[in-house]
Design a protein around this motif. Structure first.
Motif, short mmCIF file in Angstrom:
data_model
loop_
_atom_site.label_atom_id
_atom_site.label_comp_id
_atom_site.label_asym_id
_atom_site.label_seq_id
_atom_site.Cartn_x
_atom_site.Cartn_y
_atom_site.Cartn_z
N ASN A 443 0.81 -1.22 0.00
CA ASN A 443 0.00 0.00 0.00
C ASN A 443 0.85 1.27 0.00
N VAL A 444 1.93 1.27 0.73
CA VAL A 444 2.75 2.48 0.81
C VAL A 444 3.47 2.74 -0.52
N VAL A 445 4.15 1.73 -1.06
CA VAL A 445 4.98 1.99 -2.26
C VAL A 445 4.13 2.25 -3.50
N THR A 446 2.91 1.74 -3.55
CA THR A 446 2.07 2.00 -4.71
C THR A 446 1.35 3.35 -4.60
N LYS A 447 1.50 4.03 -3.47
CA LYS A 447 0.83 5.32 -3.28
C LYS A 447 1.79 6.48 -3.03
N PHE A 448 3.00 6.17 -2.52
CA PHE A 448 3.93 7.24 -2.19
C PHE A 448 5.37 6.88 -2.58
N LYS A 449 6.13 7.93 -2.86
CA LYS A 449 7.57 7.83 -2.85
C LYS A 449 8.03 8.58 -1.61
N LEU A 450 8.96 8.00 -0.86
CA LEU A 450 9.36 8.55 0.43
C LEU A 450 10.75 9.17 0.35
N GLU A 451 10.92 10.26 1.09
CA GLU A 451 12.23 10.89 1.21
C GLU A 451 12.47 11.23 2.68
N LYS A 452 13.58 10.74 3.23
CA LYS A 452 13.89 11.01 4.63
C LYS A 452 14.24 12.48 4.82
N VAL A 453 13.60 13.11 5.81
CA VAL A 453 13.88 14.51 6.11
C VAL A 453 15.27 14.65 6.73
N ASP A 454 15.62 13.70 7.60
CA ASP A 454 16.95 13.69 8.21
C ASP A 454 17.66 12.39 7.84
N PRO A 455 18.54 12.43 6.84
CA PRO A 455 19.22 11.20 6.40
C PRO A 455 20.10 10.57 7.47
N TYR A 456 20.47 11.36 8.49
CA TYR A 456 21.40 10.87 9.51
C TYR A 456 20.71 10.72 10.88
N GLU A 457 19.42 10.48 10.87
CA GLU A 457 18.68 10.34 12.12
C GLU A 457 19.26 9.21 12.98
N LYS A 458 19.46 9.50 14.24
CA LYS A 458 20.05 8.54 15.16
C LYS A 458 19.05 7.42 15.49
N ILE A 459 19.59 6.22 15.67
CA ILE A 459 18.79 5.06 16.07
C ILE A 459 19.19 4.66 17.49
N THR A 460 18.19 4.49 18.35
CA THR A 460 18.44 3.99 19.69
C THR A 460 17.69 2.67 19.87
N TYR A 461 18.00 1.94 20.92
CA TYR A 461 17.40 0.62 21.16
C TYR A 461 16.76 0.59 22.54
N ASN A 462 15.45 0.16 22.58
CA ASN A 462 14.77 0.15 23.86
C ASN A 462 13.61 -0.86 23.94
N PRO A 463 13.79 -2.15 23.78
CA PRO A 463 14.99 -2.84 23.34
C PRO A 463 15.08 -2.92 21.82
N SER A 464 13.96 -2.64 21.13
CA SER A 464 13.97 -2.67 19.67
C SER A 464 14.55 -1.38 19.11
N PRO A 465 15.09 -1.42 17.89
CA PRO A 465 15.62 -0.20 17.29
C PRO A 465 14.51 0.83 17.07
N THR A 466 14.81 2.08 17.38
CA THR A 466 13.83 3.15 17.29
C THR A 466 14.47 4.42 16.75
N PRO A 467 13.94 4.99 15.67
CA PRO A 467 14.45 6.29 15.21
C PRO A 467 14.10 7.35 16.27
N VAL A 468 15.08 8.12 16.70
CA VAL A 468 14.86 9.03 17.83
C VAL A 468 13.80 10.09 17.53
N ASN A 469 13.63 10.44 16.26
CA ASN A 469 12.61 11.43 15.89
C ASN A 469 11.44 10.81 15.14
N GLY A 470 11.31 9.49 15.22
CA GLY A 470 10.15 8.82 14.64
C GLY A 470 10.21 8.56 13.16
#
Length: 479
Positions: A443-470
Motif C-alpha cells: 500500500n505504501v509503495v504503490t501510493k507514495f515515494k518517500l524521502e527522509k527529512v533527516d538522512p542521519y537520524e540517530k537510532i536507539t534501542y529500547n529494546p527494539s531499534p527506534t528512530p529518535v525522531n520517529g
C-alpha cells in the motif's frame, strides 16, 4: 565414661572431616570450567553498560567486544541481577534452539512479569504459561486462517493511509506504523473496530513497551513505574472486554468472526472447565507485545531503507505495481498476491538483518550441561542474540551494506539469520508478521515515494531499534 569417649570420638572425626569436605567441595567447584567473562558491579552486573550501548544505538558492540575479549562461542556476564551465559554464532543459536525442555526452558525477567502479568499469577511457571500460550496458536495461525486475514490487513492499511498519511506532506513513520499494527491486532485478536476504543486501549501499551526492558526501580517517574501503571490499565481493560464477550457468547450475540479471544473463551479442558479470565488476559497481552511491537519496528525500517535506496524502491515498486494492476478497482490482496512478493520479502529480510526488531531471547538452565568445553550451571540464565551473526562478515560479507540479494536462492547459512528465532522455538507468528509487513509495503509503495527529512537520524534501542525522531519522511504521492 564409655559413652563420653564415644561422643568425643564422633566430635573429633567431625572436626577432621569437615575441612576435608569443604576442601573437596571447593576443588570440585573450581574444577568446573565456567565460561570466561566478568560479573560487573554487585547486583546490577553489566546491565548499565548494556543499556548505555543500546541507548547509543550500538548494542552489537557490547556483544562483539566480549566475543573478541573472551570467546567467539560463549561468554559470561551478569544482567538484571542474574548470571548469564551468552551463546554466540550459528552453533550457539542452534544449540539453544534445540535444547528447549532438555537443558533450558523459557524464562522472563521478574521485572517483565511484574509489568505484564496479574499479580496473583506472577508465581506461575513461565514455562507452563508459554506452553499454554503456544497451544492456542496453531489454529489461529494455520494457512487457511491466515489467508482470511490478508484482505483485512489490506483494507485496514488503505484506511490508515487515507486517514493518517494522505492529508499530510510529511509524516513520522514509526508512531504511525505502531498505530496501524495495534489497530490490526485489536481487529484480529478481539474484533475491536472502533477507533476511539483502539486508542483508549493502546495508550497504556506505549508505557509498557517503553519500560519492558528497563532498570526495575519502581519509583515515580521512572520508565519501570510507568510501565507497571500501564500494565495495570491494560489488564483492567482486558477483563472488561473479556467479560463483555462472555456475556455476548452466552446470549448468542457474539461476532460471527471467531477471533483469538472467542477461541480462548470456547476452549474446554477434559473436565469441561474453561480458561480463567486472568489467564486469557495474560495471554492476550503476550500476543499484543509479540505481534504489534516487533511488526511495527520491522515495517518502520523497511520504509527507512526504501527511502534511503531509490534503486531498491524502484524494484519493489515494479513488483508491487504488477500486482496492483492485476486487481479490480475494489479488489483486495489475497494469498496468491502475497506469493508474488518475493523481492519485497527479500528487502524486508535485509531490513530485519540490519535492524532486527528483537535482539534475542532469554532461557533458564534446568539441568547443568557442558558447551564448547565450558560448564553452564543449573539456575543460570542463557541468552542468544542476533548480534553475533547478523552483522558478522563471516556470514554476511560487507555486513553494513544493504543488499536484498543475500536472500535469493537458498539464502543465508542456517542459524545465521534469526529475527524469528529458529528450530523448534521458531516464532509461531512469523507468517503472520510476513503477511502484515508485505500488505503494508504494497500500500505504501504503490501510493507514495518517500524521502527522509533527516538522512542521519540517530537510532536507539529500547529494546527494539527506534528512530529518535520517529523517522520523519516527506511524502510524494504517486500520480
Amino acid at each position: 565414661m564409655d559413652l563420653f569417649l564415644s561422643y568425643l570420638l564422633q566430635i573429633v572425626i567431625l572436626c577432621i572431616s569437615l575441612p576435608l569436605i569443604v576442601r573437596i567441595y571447593r576443588r570440585k567447584s573450581s574444577s568446573r570450567n565456567l565460561p570466561p567473562g566478568r560479573k560487573g558491579w554487585p547486583i546490577i552486573g553489566e546491565t548499565l553498560e548494556y543499556a548505555m550501548a543500546s541507548k547509543n544505538g550500538d548494542p552489537d558492540k557490547f556483544i562483539a567486544d566480549r566475543m573478541s575479549k573472551y570467546s567467539p562461542e560463549l561468554f559470561r556476564t551478569s544482567l538484571l541481577g542474574e548470571s548469564f551465559a551468552v551463546f554466540c554464532g550459528p552453533s550457539g543459536n542452534k544449540f539453544l534452539f534445540s535444547s528447549e525442555n532438555k537443558y533450558v526452558t523459557t524464562w522472563w525477567p521478574h521485572s517483565m512479569e511484574r509489568i505484564l502479568l496479574f499479580p496473583l499469577d506472577v508465581e506461575y511457571s513461565t514455562r507452563v504459561e508459554t506452553a499454554k500460550m503456544r497451544s492456542f496458536l496453531p489454529e489461529f495461525l494455520k494457512p487457511e486462517a491466515l489467508q482470511h486475514y490478508i484482505p483485512i490487513m489490506d483494507s485496514l492499511a488503505k484506511e490508515h493511509l487515507e486517514t493518517d498519511w494522505f492529508p499530510h506532506k510529511q509524516v513520522k513513520v514509526f508512531p504511525l506504523t505502531r498505530k496501524y499494527t495495534f489497530a490490526l491486532a485489536c481487529r484480529l485478536f478481539m474484533n475491536i473496530k472502533d477507533p476511539d476504543h483502539v486508542t483508549r486501549f493502546g495508550n497504556p501499551f506505549s508505557l509498557v513497551t517503553a519500560g519492558l526492558i528497563s532498570i526495575p526501580i519502581n519509583f515515580p517517574g521512572t520508565a519501570f513505574s510507568r510501565a507497571i501503571k500501564g500494565g495495570k490499565l491494560i489488564r483492567e481493560e482486558l477483563l472488561s472486554i473479556i467479560r463483555k464477550r462472555k456475556m455476548e457468547l452466552s446470549e448468542n450475540k457474539g461476532s460471527t468472526q471467531v477471533d483469538l479471544l472467542t477461541r480462548m473463551l470456547l476452549i474446554r479442558d477434559e473436565n469441561g472447565r474453561g480458561m480463567e479470565e486472568k489467564d486469557i488476559a495474560n495471554k492476550i497481552i503476550g500476543f499484543f507485545i509479540a505481534s504489534h511491537d516487533t511488526a511495527s519496528t520491522a515495517i518502520t525500517f523497511v520504509l527507512n531503507y526504501l527511502a534511503e535506496f531509490p534503486r531498491v524502491y524502484s524494484e519493489v515498486l515494479k513488483e508491487q505495481m504488477q500486482i496492483a494492476e492485476s486487481k479490480g478497482p475494489d479488489e483486495l490482496l489475497n494469498w496468491d498476491d502475497i506469493k508474488k512478493m518475493k523481492y519485497s520479502w527479500n528487502v524486508a529480510c535485509e531490513a530485519m538483518r540490519l535492524a532486527p526488531p528483537g535482539q534475542g531471547a532469554f532461557r533458564e538452565v534446568t539441568s547443568e550441561f557442558t558447551y564448547a568445553g565450558f560448564t553452564i550451571p543449573k539456575g543460570w540464565k542463557t541468552y542468544w542474540t542476533v548480534s553475533s551473526t547478523h552483522k558478522n562478515p563471516k556470514y554476511f560479507p560487507d555486513p553494513e551494506k544493504f543488499d536484498p540479494s543475500r536472500f535469493e536462492g537458498k539464502g543465508p547459512a542456517p542459524y545465521t539469520f534469526v529475527p524469528f528465532g529458529g528450530g523448534p522455538r521458531m516464532c509461531p507468528g512469523k507468517e503472520y508478521a510476513r503477511l502484515e509487513i508485505l500488505a503494508f509495503m504494497h500500500n505504501v509503495v504503490t501510493k507514495f515515494k518517500l524521502e527522509k527529512v533527516d538522512p542521519y537520524e540517530k537510532i536507539t534501542y529500547n529494546p527494539s531499534p527506534t528512530p529518535v525522531n520517529g523517522l520523519l519522511v516527506h511524502l510524494d504521492p504517486m500520480t
